[in-house]
Write an enzyme that holds these catalytic residues in place. Sequence first.
Site, PDB file in Angstrom:
ATOM      1  CG  ASP A 103      -2.350   0.652   1.175  1.00  0.00           C
ATOM      2  OD1 ASP A 103      -2.026   1.893   0.717  1.00  0.00           O
ATOM      3  OD2 ASP A 103      -3.393   0.222   1.189  1.00  0.00           O
TER       4      ASP A 103
ATOM      5  CG  ASP B  99       2.415   5.425  -6.507  1.00  0.00           C
ATOM      6  OD1 ASP B  99       1.337   5.116  -7.365  1.00  0.00           O
ATOM      7  OD2 ASP B  99       3.162   6.319  -7.299  1.00  0.00           O
ATOM      8  CB  VAL B 100      -0.867   0.206  -7.989  1.00  0.00           C
ATOM      9  CG1 VAL B 100      -0.948  -0.230  -6.403  1.00  0.00           C
ATOM     10  CG2 VAL B 100      -1.894   1.513  -7.758  1.00  0.00           C
TER      11      VAL B 100
ATOM     12  CG  ASN C  63      -8.535  -4.381  -2.486  1.00  0.00           C
ATOM     13  OD1 ASN C  63      -9.423  -4.577  -2.635  1.00  0.00           O
ATOM     14  ND2 ASN C  63      -7.924  -3.395  -1.742  1.00  0.00           N
TER      15      ASN C  63
ATOM     16  CE1 TYR D  65     -14.187   2.671  -8.780  1.00  0.00           C
ATOM     17  CE2 TYR D  65     -16.518   2.229  -9.582  1.00  0.00           C
ATOM     18  CZ  TYR D  65     -15.369   2.096  -8.781  1.00  0.00           C
ATOM     19  OH  TYR D  65     -15.118   0.825  -7.912  1.00  0.00           O
TER      20      TYR D  65
ATOM     21  CE  LYS E  28     -12.641  -0.328  -9.801  1.00  0.00           C
ATOM     22  NZ  LYS E  28     -11.593  -0.960  -9.371  1.00  0.00           N
TER      23      LYS E  28
END
Length: 258
Positions: A36, A60-61, A87, A151, A155
Amino acid sequence: MSEYPDPVLITGAAAGMGASHARALAAHGTHVCLADIADATPVVREIEAAGGSASAHELDVTDPAAWARVVGEIRESRGRLGGLVNNAGISRRLEFLDTTDEIWEKVLRINLFGPFHGMKAVAGLMRDSGGGSIINISSISGQIGYFSPAYSASKWGLTGLSKSAAGNFAKWGIRVNSVHPGLVETTLLAGADSFVSSAVASIPAGRMAKPAEITEVVLFLLSHRSGYMTGSEVTVDGGLVSNGLYHRILAETGGDLT
């Protein structure tokens, strides 16, 4: 052989659904790598106090170099990787013309670029480990026309990305599936009381999901019980997508169908 892969890397694991997944998986004996941008050590301590095994990794993704570092840490400390749960994610409830370029890019970078960088980073180690399971936490917003373009696009993109990766990675024994929650009781919905109450009126189950209910699906997809599932979309929404419209119509009309 354990029912679950070991170890498993979970992003966004410092709180919310990610922490729920980590606690449950650790309780089954798997070493969980909690990644995270926030400090995940309090959750690690909680897992260890309960007799489980876990480690915290700053991530940091959106940064491919950070992914490479974390995978290197896991390779060095554990020698293998059996699972990844993408996630981490953010939501901005903004309609089309209210979505700035900055918000558009930030949401896409975290929700879509992040899982892409993650799957690319772990694929080699998972292949060398004999395969495993990758789970991408998408949303019902990746299945329907959602009002927030950033968003929804992130997704929907993650749904397609999951299917692409499933086809690419199958030869290495790596399965890739996406989970599509509806409304879940997490801080992602903090301060959105009007939105939530209106949305719940369209859910046939009459309530939001508990994080633990999403966790059960994640555990199933990580386990050998789902060994023939890859490229699948698993919807966990209390019936919102399949029946929400007419559920609300019936409720508002009092069941009068004339």
